[in-house]
Design a protein around this motif. Sequence first.
Motif, PDB file in Angstrom:
ATOM      1  N   ASP A  21       0.862  -1.182   0.000  1.00 54.20           N
ATOM      2  CA  ASP A  21       0.000   0.000   0.000  1.00 54.20           C
ATOM      3  C   ASP A  21       0.898   1.231   0.000  1.00 54.20           C
ATOM      4  O   ASP A  21       1.662   1.451   0.945  1.00 54.20           O
ATOM      5  N   PRO A  22       0.857   2.057  -1.043  1.00 54.13           N
ATOM      6  CA  PRO A  22       1.742   3.222  -1.089  1.00 54.13           C
ATOM      7  C   PRO A  22       1.541   4.181   0.077  1.00 54.13           C
ATOM      8  O   PRO A  22       2.462   4.917   0.433  1.00 54.13           O
ATOM      9  N   ALA A  23       0.347   4.154   0.690  1.00 56.10           N
ATOM     10  CA  ALA A  23       0.087   5.047   1.816  1.00 56.10           C
ATOM     11  C   ALA A  23       0.708   4.540   3.116  1.00 56.10           C
ATOM     12  O   ALA A  23       0.871   5.299   4.070  1.00 56.10           O
ATOM     13  N   ALA A  24       1.080   3.254   3.146  1.00 59.17           N
ATOM     14  CA  ALA A  24       1.589   2.662   4.389  1.00 59.17           C
ATOM     15  C   ALA A  24       2.973   3.197   4.739  1.00 59.17           C
ATOM     16  O   ALA A  24       3.268   3.453   5.904  1.00 59.17           O
ATOM     17  N   ASP A  25       3.824   3.357   3.745  1.00 60.31           N
ATOM     18  CA  ASP A  25       5.185   3.870   3.958  1.00 60.31           C
ATOM     19  C   ASP A  25       5.614   4.574   2.675  1.00 60.31           C
ATOM     20  O   ASP A  25       6.365   4.022   1.869  1.00 60.31           O
ATOM     21  N   PRO A  26       5.128   5.805   2.473  1.00 57.17           N
ATOM     22  CA  PRO A  26       5.346   6.476   1.182  1.00 57.17           C
ATOM     23  C   PRO A  26       6.807   6.628   0.796  1.00 57.17           C
ATOM     24  O   PRO A  26       7.133   6.650  -0.392  1.00 57.17           O
ATOM     25  N   THR A  27       7.713   6.716   1.765  1.00 56.60           N
ATOM     26  CA  THR A  27       9.117   6.936   1.430  1.00 56.60           C
ATOM     27  C   THR A  27       9.775   5.713   0.822  1.00 56.60           C
ATOM     28  O   THR A  27      10.862   5.811   0.237  1.00 56.60           O
ATOM     29  N   GLY A  44      -0.168  12.228  -9.845  1.00 52.62           N
ATOM     30  CA  GLY A  44      -1.367  11.530 -10.290  1.00 52.62           C
ATOM     31  C   GLY A  44      -1.708  10.404  -9.336  1.00 52.62           C
ATOM     32  O   GLY A  44      -0.950  10.088  -8.412  1.00 52.62           O
ATOM     33  N   PRO A  45      -2.858   9.754  -9.554  1.00 42.78           N
ATOM     34  CA  PRO A  45      -3.326   8.728  -8.617  1.00 42.78           C
ATOM     35  C   PRO A  45      -2.479   7.464  -8.658  1.00 42.78           C
ATOM     36  O   PRO A  45      -1.928   7.087  -9.694  1.00 42.78           O
ATOM     37  N   VAL A  46      -2.374   6.825  -7.509  1.00 37.11           N
ATOM     38  CA  VAL A  46      -1.757   5.504  -7.387  1.00 37.11           C
ATOM     39  C   VAL A  46      -2.678   4.650  -6.526  1.00 37.11           C
ATOM     40  O   VAL A  46      -3.636   5.156  -5.931  1.00 37.11           O
ATOM     41  N   HIS A  47      -2.402   3.358  -6.452  1.00 38.42           N
ATOM     42  CA  HIS A  47      -3.264   2.485  -5.661  1.00 38.42           C
ATOM     43  C   HIS A  47      -2.459   1.302  -5.147  1.00 38.42           C
ATOM     44  O   HIS A  47      -1.371   1.014  -5.668  1.00 38.42           O
ATOM     45  N   PRO A  48      -2.968   0.597  -4.139  1.00 31.29           N
ATOM     46  CA  PRO A  48      -2.244  -0.563  -3.605  1.00 31.29           C
ATOM     47  C   PRO A  48      -2.028  -1.624  -4.677  1.00 31.29           C
ATOM     48  O   PRO A  48      -2.806  -1.760  -5.618  1.00 31.29           O
ATOM     49  N   ARG A  49      -0.962  -2.387  -4.485  1.00 31.50           N
ATOM     50  CA  ARG A  49      -0.604  -3.448  -5.425  1.00 31.50           C
ATOM     51  C   ARG A  49      -0.821  -4.821  -4.800  1.00 31.50           C
ATOM     52  O   ARG A  49      -0.997  -4.953  -3.585  1.00 31.50           O
ATOM     53  N   GLY A  50      -0.771  -5.833  -5.633  1.00 34.81           N
ATOM     54  CA  GLY A  50      -0.795  -7.199  -5.150  1.00 34.81           C
ATOM     55  C   GLY A  50       0.609  -7.696  -4.872  1.00 34.81           C
ATOM     56  O   GLY A  50       1.588  -6.938  -4.932  1.00 34.81           O
ATOM     57  N   GLY A  51       0.723  -8.986  -4.578  1.00 38.41           N
ATOM     58  CA  GLY A  51       2.024  -9.590  -4.360  1.00 38.41           C
ATOM     59  C   GLY A  51       2.629 -10.077  -5.662  1.00 38.41           C
ATOM     60  O   GLY A  51       2.151  -9.774  -6.760  1.00 38.41           O
ATOM     61  N   VAL A  52       3.696 -10.829  -5.526  1.00 40.52           N
ATOM     62  CA  VAL A  52       4.363 -11.412  -6.690  1.00 40.52           C
ATOM     63  C   VAL A  52       3.352 -12.229  -7.504  1.00 40.52           C
ATOM     64  O   VAL A  52       2.592 -13.027  -6.952  1.00 40.52           O
ATOM     65  N   THR A 237       4.706   5.449 -14.416  1.00 45.33           N
ATOM     66  CA  THR A 237       4.124   5.862 -13.137  1.00 45.33           C
ATOM     67  C   THR A 237       5.184   6.544 -12.274  1.00 45.33           C
ATOM     68  O   THR A 237       5.111   6.549 -11.051  1.00 45.33           O
ATOM     69  N   HIS A 238       6.181   7.123 -12.914  1.00 44.48           N
ATOM     70  CA  HIS A 238       7.266   7.796 -12.198  1.00 44.48           C
ATOM     71  C   HIS A 238       6.718   8.821 -11.205  1.00 44.48           C
ATOM     72  O   HIS A 238       7.151   8.874 -10.051  1.00 44.48           O
ATOM     73  N   TRP A 239       5.762   9.619 -11.657  1.00 47.69           N
ATOM     74  CA  TRP A 239       5.145  10.635 -10.794  1.00 47.69           C
ATOM     75  C   TRP A 239       3.672  10.319 -10.547  1.00 47.69           C
ATOM     76  O   TRP A 239       2.836  11.193 -10.416  1.00 47.69           O
ATOM     77  N   GLY A 240       3.361   9.032 -10.480  1.00 50.10           N
ATOM     78  CA  GLY A 240       1.981   8.606 -10.297  1.00 50.10           C
ATOM     79  C   GLY A 240       1.271   8.423 -11.624  1.00 50.10           C
ATOM     80  O   GLY A 240       1.841   8.569 -12.713  1.00 50.10           O
ATOM     81  N   ALA A 241      -0.014   8.057 -11.540  1.00 53.68           N
ATOM     82  CA  ALA A 241      -0.852   7.809 -12.720  1.00 53.68           C
ATOM     83  C   ALA A 241      -0.279   6.642 -13.530  1.00 53.68           C
ATOM     84  O   ALA A 241       0.336   5.733 -12.986  1.00 53.68           O
ATOM     85  N   GLY A 242      -0.503   6.635 -14.848  1.00 51.75           N
ATOM     86  CA  GLY A 242       0.006   5.563 -15.696  1.00 51.75           C
ATOM     87  C   GLY A 242      -0.954   4.407 -15.861  1.00 51.75           C
ATOM     88  O   GLY A 242      -2.154   4.519 -15.579  1.00 51.75           O
ATOM     89  N   VAL A 243      -0.417   3.272 -16.319  1.00 54.75           N
ATOM     90  CA  VAL A 243      -1.231   2.114 -16.708  1.00 54.75           C
ATOM     91  C   VAL A 243      -1.389   1.140 -15.549  1.00 54.75           C
ATOM     92  O   VAL A 243      -0.407   0.766 -14.894  1.00 54.75           O
ATOM     93  N   SER A 244      -2.625   0.713 -15.326  1.00 54.55           N
ATOM     94  CA  SER A 244      -2.924  -0.439 -14.475  1.00 54.55           C
ATOM     95  C   SER A 244      -3.488  -1.527 -15.374  1.00 54.55           C
ATOM     96  O   SER A 244      -4.423  -1.278 -16.154  1.00 54.55           O
ATOM     97  N   ILE A 245      -2.911  -2.723 -15.266  1.00 55.73           N
ATOM     98  CA  ILE A 245      -3.269  -3.814 -16.166  1.00 55.73           C
ATOM     99  C   ILE A 245      -2.905  -5.136 -15.504  1.00 55.73           C
ATOM    100  O   ILE A 245      -2.043  -5.180 -14.621  1.00 55.73           O
TER     101      ILE A 245
END
Length: 351
Positions: A21-27, A44-52, A237-245
């Motif tokens: 979760d990017p909000a858990a430890d942004p640094t 831009g927006p970002v969101h939590p990711r899954g695992g491997v 997604t260097h500065w957020g946003a980008g492709v989710s797929i």
Amino acid sequence: MPDFSDAIRFAQDHEVPWPRDPAADPTRWGVHHDDPPPYNRLRGPVHPRGGVSGVIWLRGEEVAAWGEPDRADLTYSIAKTYLALLAGVANARGLLPDPNETIASRLPGIGFDDPHNRQVTWAHMLEQTSEWHGTCLGMPDQVEHNRRVSHDPKPPQGRKGEARVLQRPGTYWEYNDVRINQFSLALLHLFRQPLPEVFAQSVLQPIGAGRDFRWAGYDDAWVEIGGMRVQSVPGGTHWGAGVSISARDQARIGQLLLDGGRHGGQQLVPAQWIARMQQPCAVAPFYGWLTWLNREGAMFADASRESWFMVGAGGNYVWIDPKHQAVVVLRWIDSAHAPGVVSRVARALSS
């Protein structure tokens, strides 16, 4: 049938050390922290990711999958290759007939008009040799000067973000996300239609992909085209946003590249364009048109020399291996251990 169990276990044991979760430890999440202020922030927006997770296709059929292969996750700079595919679609439509044409000659007034930038061609942008200079949607190209990326053997000339002397377009290779975003903006003006729509209609839908696909832009990246307000999207997604797929959709796109741009009897992207994407850049033989090449084994020593890759930060890889008719998608791998995963997959493919 090859046994990929060892490779899958190794991948699952070496997840990228980013919080899910990017909000858990942004640094500890993302790559923007290395940029000089005030550009070291998300736009831009970002969101939590899954695992491997990942999938492996052989001869067009899925033979292995792990993790959450249907989860739409951010894929960072793999989106750059999607821009190359969109340029190929533009070529097929006659919108971009000659990649060696200067962008200014077709699209005046969007940032290519000064004497230096008037030399920049579409091919320069695709090779990352454009040396384009300016500000794109509030971000100066200097932010990415002297950027170090792991597969570039050339040492930087200074600190990241420190201005360096620009070279003539076509003569110097630099991985620069601001220039990629300027390329995306040029494609938007070329199509005069939001790029996510063009990509979905021209590539994803015909290959049976696109469920939960999103391609977001920065919050303030809006331009007017033909009297309409349209969002320009970044090539990562260097500065957020980008492709989710999803991983499976990434494999479908990889298979399209392996098949020379053809799917189900339909030529979605010109075959000659796909072939050119795999040709080495004269000043950076490890790079094609927004793709990474393995001609000398410098990228992954155990992958076939015909292999080419889409690569995104956070340990995201799409590996296209014509020798074995394979497409391998790896997600959220610790990049330090990516060679170990590739080696294990390569051994299985060769068994």
